[in-house]
Motif scaffolding. Sequence first.
Motif, PDB file in Angstrom:
ATOM      1  N   GLU A  32     -32.840 -69.671  35.060  1.00  0.00           N
ATOM      2  CA  GLU A  32     -32.883 -71.384  35.554  1.00  0.00           C
ATOM      3  C   GLU A  32     -32.091 -71.817  34.676  1.00  0.00           C
ATOM      4  OE1 GLU A  32     -33.474 -74.760  37.612  1.00  0.00           O
ATOM      5  OE2 GLU A  32     -33.514 -72.726  38.202  1.00  0.00           O
ATOM      6  N   THR A  33     -32.146 -71.469  33.065  1.00  0.00           N
ATOM      7  CA  THR A  33     -31.352 -72.113  32.226  1.00  0.00           C
ATOM      8  C   THR A  33     -29.838 -72.162  32.503  1.00  0.00           C
ATOM      9  OG1 THR A  33     -33.322 -71.762  30.660  1.00  0.00           O
ATOM     10  CG2 THR A  33     -31.234 -72.616  29.653  1.00  0.00           C
ATOM     11  N   CYS A  34     -29.421 -70.772  32.595  1.00  0.00           N
ATOM     12  CA  CYS A  34     -28.123 -70.660  32.947  1.00  0.00           C
ATOM     13  C   CYS A  34     -27.657 -71.704  34.230  1.00  0.00           C
ATOM     14  CB  CYS A  34     -27.927 -69.141  33.185  1.00  0.00           C
ATOM     15  SG  CYS A  34     -26.079 -68.838  33.511  1.00  0.00           S
ATOM     16  N   ARG A  35     -28.066 -71.625  35.084  1.00  0.00           N
ATOM     17  CA  ARG A  35     -27.786 -72.250  36.327  1.00  0.00           C
ATOM     18  C   ARG A  35     -27.901 -73.821  35.813  1.00  0.00           C
ATOM     19  NH1 ARG A  35     -31.012 -68.379  39.296  1.00  0.00           N
ATOM     20  NH2 ARG A  35     -32.630 -69.456  38.928  1.00  0.00           N
ATOM     21  N   ARG A  36     -28.705 -74.396  35.339  1.00  0.00           N
ATOM     22  CA  ARG A  36     -28.698 -75.610  34.913  1.00  0.00           C
ATOM     23  C   ARG A  36     -27.441 -75.989  33.815  1.00  0.00           C
ATOM     24  NH1 ARG A  36     -34.131 -77.812  34.779  1.00  0.00           N
ATOM     25  NH2 ARG A  36     -33.229 -79.600  33.873  1.00  0.00           N
ATOM     26  N   LEU A  37     -27.465 -75.156  32.914  1.00  0.00           N
ATOM     27  CA  LEU A  37     -26.142 -75.213  32.146  1.00  0.00           C
ATOM     28  C   LEU A  37     -24.895 -75.349  32.653  1.00  0.00           C
ATOM     29  CD1 LEU A  37     -27.142 -73.073  29.124  1.00  0.00           C
ATOM     30  CD2 LEU A  37     -27.035 -75.289  29.047  1.00  0.00           C
ATOM     31  N   LEU A  92     -26.005 -62.310  36.252  1.00  0.00           N
ATOM     32  CA  LEU A  92     -24.643 -62.452  36.965  1.00  0.00           C
ATOM     33  C   LEU A  92     -24.674 -63.461  38.004  1.00  0.00           C
ATOM     34  CD1 LEU A  92     -23.574 -58.636  36.751  1.00  0.00           C
ATOM     35  CD2 LEU A  92     -23.009 -60.592  35.011  1.00  0.00           C
ATOM     36  N   ASN A  93     -25.660 -63.293  38.761  1.00  0.00           N
ATOM     37  CA  ASN A  93     -25.903 -64.319  40.056  1.00  0.00           C
ATOM     38  C   ASN A  93     -25.895 -65.966  39.687  1.00  0.00           C
ATOM     39  OD1 ASN A  93     -25.268 -62.552  42.089  1.00  0.00           O
ATOM     40  ND2 ASN A  93     -27.379 -61.905  42.389  1.00  0.00           N
ATOM     41  N   ALA A  94     -26.708 -66.164  38.320  1.00  0.00           N
ATOM     42  CA  ALA A  94     -26.851 -67.298  37.995  1.00  0.00           C
ATOM     43  C   ALA A  94     -25.659 -67.935  37.240  1.00  0.00           C
ATOM     44  CB  ALA A  94     -28.057 -67.284  36.854  1.00  0.00           C
ATOM     45  N   GLY A  95     -24.686 -67.062  37.077  1.00  0.00           N
ATOM     46  CA  GLY A  95     -23.653 -67.711  36.191  1.00  0.00           C
ATOM     47  C   GLY A  95     -23.250 -66.935  34.834  1.00  0.00           C
ATOM     48  N   GLY A  96     -23.840 -65.932  34.643  1.00  0.00           N
ATOM     49  CA  GLY A  96     -23.499 -65.061  33.306  1.00  0.00           C
ATOM     50  C   GLY A  96     -22.345 -64.334  33.553  1.00  0.00           C
TER      51      GLY A  96
END
Length: 301
Positions: free
Chosen positions: A69-74, A101-105
């Motif tokens: 969730e932190t990654c998605r928010r960033l 990876l799906n969250a944006g990593g």
Amino acid sequence: MKLHNDRKTVVMVVDDAVDSIRMINDAMEEAGMTVLVALEGNQALTISQNITPDVVLMDALMPHMDGFETCRRLKENPAFTDIPIIFMTGLSDTEHVVMGLNAGGVDYVTKPINTTELLARMDVHLTNARMTRSARSALDTAGQNLFAVDQAGNLLWGTPQVCQYLPDAANPEFSDVRARLAEWLGHQPEPGHSMPMEIMGVARSVEFLALVDNREYLLRLKTPQNPNSATAALRQRFELTLRESDVLLWIANGKTNREIGQILDMSPRTVNKHLEQVFRKLGVENRTAAAASAIRVLAIQ
């Protein structure tokens, strides 16, 4: 291992395990980097409001707000579009790798962390991110103010100048822009079709260029130009005559000498004579270079 930079690389470590942070901090500082520490997701979001790091190391499992969730928010922050986020996870957590990876990593390393491997992976992703930012800045310089959204209108990436003119995800106006883009793209516009929009109180238009990989809608943000103000801008910038600026404006719009002659009611030979003077005053050798110079002047102000 020393990462090659003109300035110190800034890395944000988001992890609730103090021992892990201490070990990573020592390795990063030894490599000549500046380390920012966040013990949980909300702290990372607070830091991101004031500082944009070069890379983020993200623990997958944390209390209150997990790493995904932190990654998605960033990633909702346009400034983080090209910032690589590397997840740190347990060896057997395949599900967490996929979620990251799906969250944006962009990558993951397994715990316990091998700092030599981590630094090598960071070097690769930092190089790729800088090349991407350079390419997008070059597009801005050439007047190609591009961005991409998904089918729901969510911003995937944008050139730096475009990101300055689009509301960020926290702005209520972002929802309206996203909804209008989604509705428009749902009608499957043809390449080259434009839609007028008011964005942040300024009249703009959005041009659809292409659908990439069947998921990424490539768009160009434009400010409708008044022909009189456009030619005036070209005259002032390059010290052209009125006719020379008229010719240059239509060159920038991709018109041939014959088409320009018909528009301006002059012969192609006269157009060519004006072009010779335009090339001389702009210090260029051909119409492509002249058009590029004009586009830069006529880009979003």
